[in-house]
Write a protein that holds these residues in place. Structure first.
Motif, PDB file in Angstrom:
ATOM      1  N   HIS A   1      -9.545  -5.438   4.347  1.00  0.00           N
ATOM      2  CA  HIS A   1      -8.924  -4.211   3.849  1.00  0.00           C
ATOM      3  C   HIS A   1      -8.170  -4.565   2.578  1.00  0.00           C
ATOM      4  O   HIS A   1      -7.273  -5.418   2.604  1.00  0.00           O
ATOM      5  CB  HIS A   1      -7.966  -3.636   4.900  1.00  0.00           C
ATOM      6  CG  HIS A   1      -7.356  -2.327   4.526  1.00  0.00           C
ATOM      7  ND1 HIS A   1      -8.019  -1.135   4.648  1.00  0.00           N
ATOM      8  CD2 HIS A   1      -6.124  -2.024   4.010  1.00  0.00           C
ATOM      9  CE1 HIS A   1      -7.233  -0.140   4.260  1.00  0.00           C
ATOM     10  NE2 HIS A   1      -6.080  -0.660   3.857  1.00  0.00           N
ATOM     11  N   ASN A   2      -8.549  -3.963   1.456  1.00  0.00           N
ATOM     12  CA  ASN A   2      -7.958  -4.306   0.152  1.00  0.00           C
ATOM     13  C   ASN A   2      -8.072  -5.798  -0.140  1.00  0.00           C
ATOM     14  O   ASN A   2      -7.153  -6.426  -0.653  1.00  0.00           O
ATOM     15  CB  ASN A   2      -6.500  -3.847   0.064  1.00  0.00           C
ATOM     16  CG  ASN A   2      -6.356  -2.345   0.076  1.00  0.00           C
ATOM     17  OD1 ASN A   2      -7.278  -1.620  -0.309  1.00  0.00           O
ATOM     18  ND2 ASN A   2      -5.209  -1.859   0.531  1.00  0.00           N
ATOM     19  N   GLU A  40       0.833  -1.202   0.000  1.00  0.00           N
ATOM     20  CA  GLU A  40       0.000   0.000   0.000  1.00  0.00           C
ATOM     21  C   GLU A  40       0.868   1.253   0.000  1.00  0.00           C
ATOM     22  O   GLU A  40       0.553   2.243  -0.685  1.00  0.00           O
ATOM     23  CB  GLU A  40      -0.944  -0.007   1.204  1.00  0.00           C
ATOM     24  CG  GLU A  40      -2.003   1.073   1.144  1.00  0.00           C
ATOM     25  CD  GLU A  40      -3.037   0.942   2.248  1.00  0.00           C
ATOM     26  OE1 GLU A  40      -3.189   1.915   3.032  1.00  0.00           O
ATOM     27  OE2 GLU A  40      -3.689  -0.116   2.335  1.00  0.00           O
ATOM     28  N   LYS A  63      -8.599   0.675  -0.072  1.00  0.00           N
ATOM     29  CA  LYS A  63      -8.426   1.300   1.249  1.00  0.00           C
ATOM     30  C   LYS A  63      -9.747   1.516   1.991  1.00  0.00           C
ATOM     31  O   LYS A  63      -9.811   2.297   2.943  1.00  0.00           O
ATOM     32  CB  LYS A  63      -7.653   2.620   1.132  1.00  0.00           C
ATOM     33  CG  LYS A  63      -6.228   2.435   0.645  1.00  0.00           C
ATOM     34  CD  LYS A  63      -5.493   3.737   0.438  1.00  0.00           C
ATOM     35  CE  LYS A  63      -5.072   4.355   1.728  1.00  0.00           C
ATOM     36  NZ  LYS A  63      -4.136   5.484   1.517  1.00  0.00           N
ATOM     37  N   ASP A  87       0.747   4.037  -2.997  1.00  0.00           N
ATOM     38  CA  ASP A  87       0.449   5.444  -2.715  1.00  0.00           C
ATOM     39  C   ASP A  87       1.591   6.354  -3.165  1.00  0.00           C
ATOM     40  O   ASP A  87       1.348   7.470  -3.649  1.00  0.00           O
ATOM     41  CB  ASP A  87       0.169   5.637  -1.227  1.00  0.00           C
ATOM     42  CG  ASP A  87      -1.180   5.065  -0.811  1.00  0.00           C
ATOM     43  OD1 ASP A  87      -2.010   4.794  -1.703  1.00  0.00           O
ATOM     44  OD2 ASP A  87      -1.401   4.884   0.403  1.00  0.00           O
TER      45      ASP A  87
END
Length: 720
Positions: free
Chosen positions: A241-242, A62, A218, A66
């Motif tokens: 989550h994801n 992640e 997310k 990002d």
């Protein structure tokens, strides 16, 4: 050749056959190969892409995603950050560079790539960092390298450049810092399978970047299911989550005996989007458990998911849990909440592709490169590597060959033919590797990234020419060093062959080391020199970890790194004698597994009536073949020889047979068979009309566009 057939219990065969709905021969092969756990069997029987591991299992994924997305944003002047992809010169590095480059271009990122050229060393260099800094670059992403570049990453940080390391080589104690690291072999990576290639890792990163186009990226989700059990109501939850399960909670409530505050549910569900299968039924059960004063605000997924899977419209979770293929391979009974999670993940994946139709074609192009990398870098063909290679081959053989590869296949007369893992290993990968070995990895990358078909055609031809040059250099090096390699073995405690010769072109040292491993049956080191630097390759066999061997001498190296069975290093020429002395001393401690004199174990015995063309279906099921998954070796007894002839113009003629079998209905079945280099057996040990016992592989033989089945005989005996 010793014939080694392990007996298996009929009860074990029947158990696996019935549980996984497979034939007895396939079940017996799995057992003999030690593939008996559901999770391992899974990857031999299933190959849907939804069964690969989630890229967000990498703890750093992640953060990497990002950071890349930030580079795609324009500043107040309409400019984007400059990004450099730094790769490696081999097939894995070139394909990894291509996958990530194409992905970042599709995001509109200002990206360039660089792979080592000429005599440039492996791994991120200070020179590359300085050149990129002069262009005001701000983000470097390494692919198939970087995990050993501790000093270089620190230097990049001093220059104000962030680094994301994507690598699959063994870490060397100290990790690069500051950096976002994606390497399954690092401690605490979070990823469940260590043996993916560098290209597979960039494919994972590209997949994660595509997932950011989903509304689920997310988003904190809680899947909730309520069911009755005796006099209680069982409430099960999974935090997601994801698409990664982050935690589970089960509360058992007897209506009227507990308030919701007496449970862990309020804290667990705080801040979550709560989804259930059927909102109406779930709400009724929750009110029974806690009364009308509690509102869970759950959203039912059944109608939305049923748009993608109409057969589930009227299904309950009780039914869905038993439909789950993943649950079938588990070591525990399927659960309703587990079935809900599995169908939720599948729904999210399918909805993302429906909303972004181009993703499917992009993935097909990427997986063809991932398949090349897995075979070329000798990744074990287990776990998700099997899915990668099977799907990559599937797309190639469906006529959807990606750009660059189509031009190369055309040059080597493989276009339009059925491509196998063997074709990749023997025909495709060596040619692509030749470019990097001779200092032209950039043109191999150009082959896959260029949008100009004329340029790709020219590059493909250049790669063919470089491969011919590589063959000459390798043969010349072997002729010059064979005696040195052979005579060195005694000096290194009969555990190593070691060669140093300045005439060796450094780009072929790895190939030469592999040849000596094959010839001598022990690990090998081959070294050359460029100016004042000695550059070496080490290859292994018989279970010896060469990466760890080199790590014990790390203080003498300029750089070193690699896998358990293949590694490279460099050192100053003035330290060569010291290094050889250290190698000689350390060779005393090398432990090699015994040489297997039994040959490849027999996978299955086929009775004459089962010698039918359908055997190829079993062979196909175990494709792809390669590292840790050798070709299926069958045994058949008392098979009559219908005809025999000698073929080939060499001194060792080949034996071509036609075998006479009867199928289960008693109808004759003729099987062509070839025994390479065994022409001397005819009239000395066997004659037409004899019955023979034989060990063989089943393979396809294509001639003049016609495909037939052929037995490739590995050994035979006259039947007793």
């Amino acid at each position: 050749m010793n014939w080694n057939k392990t007996n298996v219990l009929k009860s074990d065969v029947d158990s696996i056959r019935q549980k996984y709905n497979i034939d007895a021969i396939t079940a017996s092969i799995l057992i003999r190969r030690g593939i008996t756990k559901g999770r391992d069997i899974f990857y031999f029987l299933e190959d849907d892409l939804r069964y690969q591991h989630n890229p967000f299992l990498f703890n750093g994924m992640e953060d990497a995603v990002d950071r890349i997305l930030a580079a795609a944003e324009k500043d107040e002047n309409g400019n984007r950050e400059k990004v450099l992809i730094f790769g490696d010169r081999d097939v894995d590095g070139v394909t990894a560079t291509t996958v990530l480059y194409e992905c970042l271009v599709s995001l509109g990122i200002d990206v360039q790539f660089r792979v080592p050229k000429g005599d440039e060393a492996y791994g991120l260099s200070i020179e590359a960092i300085d050149e990129f800094a002069d262009q005001y670059g701000s983000l470097i992403i390494t692919v198939d390298c970087g995990i050993a570049n501790v000093d270089e990453v620190a230097y990049a940080a001093q220059k104000g450049i962030d680094v994301i390391v994507t690598d699959h080589h063994n870490p060397q104690g100290v990790l690069p810092s500051p950096a976002i690291i994606l390497d399954a072999k690092t401690e605490g990576s979070g990823y469940p399978f260590q043996e993916i290639s560098g290209c597979a890792l960039t494919y994972k990163l590209a997949t994660a970047l595509r997932f950011t186009k989903s509304k689920w990226y997310k988003t904190d989700v809680a899947l909730l299911n309520a069911r009755t059990e005796d006099d209680s109501i069982v409430i099960e939850c999974i935090k997601v989550h994801n698409m990664i399960p982050m935690g589970r909670l089960t509360e058992t409530v007897i209506p009227g005996e507990k308030s919701i505050s007496d449970t862990k549910l309020p804290k667990y569900l705080q801040g979550q989007h709560i989804f259930c299968w059927n909102a109406k039924e779930t709400s009724v059960l929750l009110k029974q458990a806690f009364g009308n004063g509690v509102d869970f605000n759950v959203y039912g997924m059944q109608d939305e998911i049923s748009k993608f899977f109409p057969s589930l419209k009227d299904s309950s979770l009780e039914k869905i849990k038993n439909l789950s293929k993943i649950a079938k391979y588990g070591d525990h009974e399927p659960t309703e909440i587990g079935g809900f999670y599995n169908i939720y993940v599948t729904y999210v994946q399918q909805s993302l592709k429906k909303e972004n139709p181009s993703f499917t074609e992009t993935e097909e192009k990427e997986l063809q490169l991932v398949a090349l990398a897995a075979i070329a870098d000798i990744m074990p063909l287990s776990d998700e590597n099997r899915i990668f290679v099977r799907k990559g081959l599937e797309y190639m053989n469906a006529g959807r060959v990606r750009k660059g590869l189509v031009e190369l296949l055309s040059k080597i007369n493989l276009l339009g033919k059925r491509i196998t893992s063997k074709d990749i290993g023997w025909s495709i990968a060596p040619k692509l590797n030749a470019a990097g070995r001779l200092g032209h990895a950039d043109i191999a990358t150009d082959l896959f990234t260029s949008d100009d078909p004329i340029e790709r055609e020219q590059v493909a031809q250049k790669i063919i020419e470089l491969n011919e040059e590589r063959k000459t250099l390798t043969n010349d090096a072997e002729n010059a060093t064979f005696e040195q390699a052979k005579n060195s073995i005694e000096n290194y405690n009969n555990k190593l062959s070691v060669v140093f010769d300045e005439r060796i072109f450094k780009g072929v040292s790895g190939i030469l080391a592999s040849r000596y491993v094959e010839q001598f049956g022990i690990p090998s080191i081959v070294m050359s020199a460029v100016d004042d630097v000695v550059i070496g390759s080490m290859r292994s066999c018989r279970g010896f970890d060469v990466s760890n061997f080199l790590e014990n001498m790390k203080d003498i190296f300029i750089s070193h790194g690699g896998h358990d069975f293949a590694a490279g290093f460099s050192l100053e020429r003035k330290n060569l004698e010291q290094y050889l002395s250290m190698v000689k001393e350390n060779s005393r401690n090398i432990e090699l597994l015994p040489v297997e004199d039994a040959g490849q174990p027999i996978d299955a015995e086929i009775y004459p009536e089962h010698m039918t063309p359908e055997l190829i279906n079993i062979v196909d099921r175990f494709e792809p073949y390669g590292n840790e998954n050798e070709n299926i070796l069958f045994l058949a007894r008392k098979i009559p020889i219908y005809s025999a002839q000698l073929v080939g113009k060499t001194e060792r003629a080949h034996l071509k047979l036609v075998l006479d079998c009867e199928n289960k209905e008693g109808k004759p079945t003729k099987f062509p068979a070839i025994f390479w280099g065994a022409g001397n057996l005819l009239h000395s040990e066997i004659e037409v009309g004899d019955k023979i016992d034989l060990l063989f592989n089943v393979e396809r033989n294509t001639f003049n566009g016609t495909e037939t089945l052929q037995l490739n005989i590995k050994d035979l005996r006259k039947s007793v």
